[in-house]
Scaffold this motif. Structure first.
Motif, PDB file in Angstrom:
ATOM      1  N   UNK A  12      -9.502 -15.750   1.507  1.00 48.26           N
ATOM      2  CA  UNK A  12      -9.617 -14.788   2.598  1.00 48.26           C
ATOM      3  C   UNK A  12      -8.306 -14.066   2.857  1.00 48.26           C
ATOM      4  N   UNK A  13      -7.210 -14.830   2.894  1.00 47.40           N
ATOM      5  CA  UNK A  13      -5.891 -14.210   3.079  1.00 47.40           C
ATOM      6  C   UNK A  13      -5.545 -13.295   1.909  1.00 47.40           C
ATOM      7  N   UNK A  14      -5.776 -13.786   0.693  1.00 39.94           N
ATOM      8  CA  UNK A  14      -5.440 -12.988  -0.503  1.00 39.94           C
ATOM      9  C   UNK A  14      -6.195 -11.666  -0.510  1.00 39.94           C
ATOM     10  N   UNK A  15      -7.493 -11.702  -0.238  1.00 40.63           N
ATOM     11  CA  UNK A  15      -8.289 -10.480  -0.256  1.00 40.63           C
ATOM     12  C   UNK A  15      -7.850  -9.507   0.834  1.00 40.63           C
ATOM     13  N   UNK A  16      -7.493 -10.049   2.002  1.00 38.29           N
ATOM     14  CA  UNK A  16      -7.029  -9.172   3.094  1.00 38.29           C
ATOM     15  C   UNK A  16      -5.707  -8.530   2.731  1.00 38.29           C
ATOM     16  N   UNK A  17      -4.795  -9.309   2.162  1.00 37.22           N
ATOM     17  CA  UNK A  17      -3.508  -8.750   1.735  1.00 37.22           C
ATOM     18  C   UNK A  17      -3.704  -7.709   0.635  1.00 37.22           C
ATOM     19  N   UNK A  18      -4.607  -7.987  -0.293  1.00 38.14           N
ATOM     20  CA  UNK A  18      -4.892  -7.055  -1.389  1.00 38.14           C
ATOM     21  C   UNK A  18      -5.307  -5.694  -0.836  1.00 38.14           C
ATOM     22  N   UNK A  19      -6.209  -5.704   0.133  1.00 38.80           N
ATOM     23  CA  UNK A  19      -6.709  -4.448   0.696  1.00 38.80           C
ATOM     24  C   UNK A  19      -5.626  -3.689   1.463  1.00 38.80           C
ATOM     25  N   UNK A  20      -4.690  -4.417   2.062  1.00 38.27           N
ATOM     26  CA  UNK A  20      -3.599  -3.755   2.784  1.00 38.27           C
ATOM     27  C   UNK A  20      -2.596  -3.155   1.804  1.00 38.27           C
ATOM     28  N   UNK A  21      -2.378  -3.831   0.674  1.00 37.73           N
ATOM     29  CA  UNK A  21      -1.444  -3.333  -0.335  1.00 37.73           C
ATOM     30  C   UNK A  21      -2.026  -2.206  -1.192  1.00 37.73           C
ATOM     31  N   UNK A  22      -3.337  -2.139  -1.282  1.00 35.33           N
ATOM     32  CA  UNK A  22      -3.995  -1.205  -2.209  1.00 35.33           C
ATOM     33  C   UNK A  22      -3.566   0.251  -2.028  1.00 35.33           C
ATOM     34  N   UNK A  23      -3.519   0.813  -0.806  1.00 37.39           N
ATOM     35  CA  UNK A  23      -3.114   2.220  -0.677  1.00 37.39           C
ATOM     36  C   UNK A  23      -1.694   2.487  -1.152  1.00 37.39           C
ATOM     37  N   UNK A  24      -0.854   1.459  -1.153  1.00 35.96           N
ATOM     38  CA  UNK A  24       0.516   1.620  -1.610  1.00 35.96           C
ATOM     39  C   UNK A  24       0.566   1.685  -3.132  1.00 35.96           C
ATOM     40  N   UNK A  25      -0.171   0.803  -3.789  1.00 33.57           N
ATOM     41  CA  UNK A  25      -0.151   0.739  -5.247  1.00 33.57           C
ATOM     42  C   UNK A  25      -1.038   1.796  -5.896  1.00 33.57           C
ATOM     43  N   UNK A  26      -2.059   2.222  -5.193  1.00 32.64           N
ATOM     44  CA  UNK A  26      -2.963   3.264  -5.707  1.00 32.64           C
ATOM     45  C   UNK A  26      -3.043   4.398  -4.678  1.00 32.64           C
ATOM     46  N   UNK A  27      -1.970   5.184  -4.558  1.00 35.72           N
ATOM     47  CA  UNK A  27      -1.930   6.237  -3.535  1.00 35.72           C
ATOM     48  C   UNK A  27      -2.934   7.351  -3.815  1.00 35.72           C
ATOM     49  N   UNK A  28      -3.424   7.962  -2.750  1.00 34.76           N
ATOM     50  CA  UNK A  28      -4.342   9.087  -2.899  1.00 34.76           C
ATOM     51  C   UNK A  28      -3.677  10.253  -3.623  1.00 34.76           C
TER      52      UNK A  28
END
Length: 339
Positions: A12-28
């Motif tokens: 649960x923690x890993x998935x939540x952190x992943x979603x928070x980091x995603x816009x940084x690693x895959x910017x629009x």
């Protein structure tokens, strides 16, 4: 599975952190602030390196080894207090996670990219106070200060990444482990925090478990999103994408044997190219160089045309543009006729 299932809590923690980091690693928008700087942030561009000089690879191996050891059922004869042995391994794992340089550098540079501050192999320096800059060569930058800078950049970028560190980074715990200033008792983790003991503190094993679990979850999320970002860009392999409309440079994504982004090439129409590639065998750089003062990567275009035409300053008037072949191919790309 219950709400107290350790694996479910970790996931649960890993998935939540992943979603928070995603816009940084895959910017629009990976283009407007120069996509080269974005790739440099993902790939940790430094310079040419031989095999065996990337500590990030060794750090990942250490994390893997510690995780595997923590899953081993220890023989009672050799480890009469196996539970505390596991806590000790967990503390070593925690200390390694919070001290690893690469994740802080990648996150900081991606935040710099997002806010238009460019790329730097030392992403903190120009964000420091003048006093800190004077002391940097002697004392470097402490982990807590790195996190402070990440928080400031994260807030500026409108992202919640900086707040993640509050969930697992404990400076007193970090110091106690790093300086071997702790003891595990039957009841809790204790540290005198120095000889005097005036700053002594305790953590229950429940509190310790939360910190270690969240640190592991953050690192797992970081490694996962980093790989996903490189997978996404790896899908563009073998393509020549317009990069520089003035010189008519075409960018190609380079991939490793797993089809993960590992570098880039800019093909110029005067049969030259600028290239960066990071693999397990080391780093190759051709016609590109770090420009620390301007926080960027300089690409060199080789010779200009003596009598350039309208197509590019690199191509002689009435001459046809010639691009270097695509990686591991004899195919030479061409500039799109529609542009």
């Amino acid at each position: 599975m219950t709400e107290f299932d350790p694996e479910a809590i970790f996931n649960g923690h890993r998935d939540r952190y992943f979603n928070i980091l995603k816009p940084l690693f895959l910017p629009d928008d990976p283009v407007s602030n120069d996509i080269i700087r974005y790739f440099a942030s993902l790939l940790r561009v430094l310079g040419i390196e031989d095999k065996g000089w990337d500590p990030y690879a060794e750090s990942r191996n250490i994390l893997d080894d510690l995780n595997r050891l923590m899953m081993v059922k220890l023989p009672k004869k050799k480890f009469p207090d196996g539970e505390r042995t596991m806590w000790r391994l967990g503390l070593l794992l925690y200390a390694h996670i919070v001290e690893m340089d690469a994740p802080y550098e990648v996150v900081t540079n991606l935040l710099r990219f997002r806010s238009g501050k460019g790329y730097s192999p030392n992403p903190y320096f120009d964000l420091l106070t003048e006093k800190e800059k004077k002391n940097f060569a002697k004392s470097g930058i402490r982990t807590g200060r790195k996190i402070e800078l990440i928080k400031a950049l994260s807030k500026e970028a409108g992202l919640g990444i900086g707040n993640l560190y509050d969930e697992f980074y404990n400076g007193r715990l970090r110091n106690a482990i790093q300086h071997s200033d702790f003891i595990l008792t039957d009841e809790d983790f204790r540290s005198r925090s120095g000889i005097s003991g005036t700053k002594a503190f305790k953590l229950t094993y429940g509190e310790l478990d939360v910190l270690i679990t969240k640190a592991k979850a953050f690192m797992a999320a970081f490694l996962q999103i980093e790989m996903v970002a490189r997978q996404v860009w790896g899908l563009q392999k073998g393509k020549a994408i317009p990069y520089d409309r003035h010189y008519k440079g075409l960018m190609e994504i380079l991939v490793d044997d797993r089809d993960l982004l590992c570098g880039f090439v800019v093909h110029w129409p005067n049969n030259s190219q600028s290239m960066y590639r990071r693999t397990e065998q080391g780093v190759d750089m051709v016609n590109c160089m770090l420009d620390i003062r301007n926080a960027t990567i300089n690409l060199f275009v080789n010779l200009y045309a003596r009598n350039p035409g309208s197509f590019s300053p690199l191509v002689e008037r009435d001459a046809a543009p010639i691009y270097t072949p695509l990686d591991k191919s004899e195919t030479r790309p061409t500039w799109p006729a529609s542009l």
